[in-house]
Design an enzyme around this catalytic site. Structure first.
Site, short mmCIF file in Angstrom:
data_model
loop_
_atom_site.label_atom_id
_atom_site.label_comp_id
_atom_site.label_asym_id
_atom_site.label_seq_id
_atom_site.Cartn_x
_atom_site.Cartn_y
_atom_site.Cartn_z
N HIS A 192 0.84 -1.21 0.00
CA HIS A 192 0.00 0.00 0.00
C HIS A 192 0.87 1.25 0.00
O HIS A 192 0.66 2.17 -0.81
CB HIS A 192 -0.91 -0.03 1.23
CG HIS A 192 -1.72 1.21 1.44
ND1 HIS A 192 -3.07 1.28 1.14
CD2 HIS A 192 -1.39 2.45 1.92
CE1 HIS A 192 -3.52 2.48 1.42
NE2 HIS A 192 -2.52 3.22 1.90
N GLU A 193 1.85 1.31 0.90
CA GLU A 193 2.67 2.52 1.01
C GLU A 193 3.58 2.68 -0.22
O GLU A 193 3.79 3.81 -0.69
CB GLU A 193 3.51 2.48 2.29
CG GLU A 193 2.69 2.38 3.57
CD GLU A 193 1.61 3.44 3.71
OE1 GLU A 193 1.72 4.50 3.06
OE2 GLU A 193 0.65 3.21 4.46
N HIS A 231 1.70 4.42 -2.95
CA HIS A 231 1.58 5.87 -2.80
C HIS A 231 2.73 6.58 -3.52
O HIS A 231 2.54 7.65 -4.13
CB HIS A 231 1.56 6.28 -1.34
CG HIS A 231 0.22 6.19 -0.69
ND1 HIS A 231 -0.91 6.78 -1.22
CD2 HIS A 231 -0.18 5.59 0.48
CE1 HIS A 231 -1.94 6.56 -0.42
NE2 HIS A 231 -1.53 5.83 0.60
N TYR A 269 -4.38 14.87 -2.74
CA TYR A 269 -4.80 14.14 -1.55
C TYR A 269 -5.95 14.85 -0.83
O TYR A 269 -5.82 15.34 0.30
CB TYR A 269 -3.60 13.94 -0.62
CG TYR A 269 -3.78 12.76 0.32
CD1 TYR A 269 -3.76 11.45 -0.15
CD2 TYR A 269 -3.97 12.97 1.69
CE1 TYR A 269 -3.92 10.38 0.70
CE2 TYR A 269 -4.13 11.89 2.55
CZ TYR A 269 -4.11 10.61 2.04
OH TYR A 269 -4.26 9.53 2.89
N GLU A 312 -5.97 6.70 -2.15
CA GLU A 312 -5.99 5.65 -1.12
C GLU A 312 -6.47 4.31 -1.68
O GLU A 312 -5.91 3.26 -1.35
CB GLU A 312 -6.89 6.09 0.04
CG GLU A 312 -6.24 7.05 1.00
CD GLU A 312 -5.02 6.45 1.71
OE1 GLU A 312 -4.99 5.23 1.93
OE2 GLU A 312 -4.09 7.22 2.01
N ASP A 364 -10.61 14.04 7.55
CA ASP A 364 -9.92 13.05 6.68
C ASP A 364 -9.77 13.62 5.26
O ASP A 364 -9.86 12.91 4.28
CB ASP A 364 -10.69 11.73 6.67
CG ASP A 364 -9.94 10.60 5.97
OD1 ASP A 364 -8.70 10.57 6.04
OD2 ASP A 364 -10.61 9.74 5.36
N HIS A 416 -9.78 8.27 3.30
CA HIS A 416 -9.71 6.88 3.76
C HIS A 416 -11.10 6.25 3.88
O HIS A 416 -11.20 5.03 4.06
CB HIS A 416 -9.03 6.79 5.13
CG HIS A 416 -7.57 7.11 5.10
ND1 HIS A 416 -7.09 8.38 5.34
CD2 HIS A 416 -6.48 6.33 4.84
CE1 HIS A 416 -5.76 8.37 5.25
NE2 HIS A 416 -5.37 7.14 4.95
#
Length: 221
Positions: A35-36, A39, A50, A59, A136, A141
């Site tokens: 996941h990271e 990004h 974002y 995300e 958020d 998210h």
């Protein structure tokens, strides 16, 4: 200092050890690492802003490639695969299976200590939140549950392995140069159909089930 998170800061990945009570070690989950890493790929390709819908796409795309890392390692085709991101990340006694459930958004956890998973699975339940840290950033998210569900549906409708079927369609959409940094769910969906080739009908059907009528060749792309 105990870091209760994992994130890409624009230059490097950071993974928390957890405290053993709420969270376990974030590096222990391959899908979290995937996941990271994604990004970073997003930053240097489409560079999705974002906030609001482009942030939720940012995300979601990380969830998509994170879950494919997990499925690839386990050798599980889409129909048999586990679609829970960061499965087992919660500490002992927490009523949760993971951070997000891409098959059934909104069901990953429900516990007095952490609250209930707020993700919607359909546009009718899209959450309009303030573009602030507390909100958020417009629900990046939270509303990511909608495109997450669309990917799950596309992958299972196409069949076989997610990384052979729906995965390349999402990757081409992210990296192909046509996705704008402020893209909406609608624009992203239209591009996935455009990139789907023989699987276009399955991708259209997947987006329809989450409340988005996707078409290829739209002028605003």
């Amino acid at each position: 200092m105990i870091i209760q998170n994992a994130f890409w800061d624009g230059k490097q990945m950071v993974f928390g050890d957890g405290d053993g009570t709420i969270f376990r070690d974030f590096t222990s989950r391959d899908d979290v690492i995937g996941h990271e890493l994604t990004h970073a790929v997003t930053q240097f390709t489409a560079n999705l802003i974002y906030e609001n819908q482009p942030g939720a796409l940012n995300e979601s795309i990380s969830d998509v490639f994170g879950i494919m890392v997990k499925q690839y390692k386990l050798g599980k085709p889409a129909a048999e695969a586990n679609w829970i991101l960061a499965e087992g990340i919660w500490g002992p006694g927490i009523n949760g299976r993971g951070l997000r459930d891409m098959q059934n958004p909104g069901t990953a956890y429900n516990d007095p200590k952490i609250g209930k998973d707020p993700q919607p699975a359909h546009m009718k339940d899209y959450k309009k939140l303030p573009n602030t840290a507390d909100g958020d950033y417009g629900g990046v998210h939270i509303n990511s549950g909608i495109p997450n569900k669309a990917f799950y549906l596309a992958a299972t409708k196409i069949g076989g392995n997610s990384w052979d079927g729906a995965g390349p369609i999402w990757y081409e959409t992210l990296t192909g140069g046509k996705l704008k940094s402020n893209a909406t769910f609608q624009q992203f969906a239209d591009l996935t159909v455009l990139n789907a080739g023989p699987h276009a009908s399955q991708v259209v059907a997947a987006w329809k089930e989450v409340g988005i009528s996707a078409k290829s060749g739209r002028s605003e792309l």
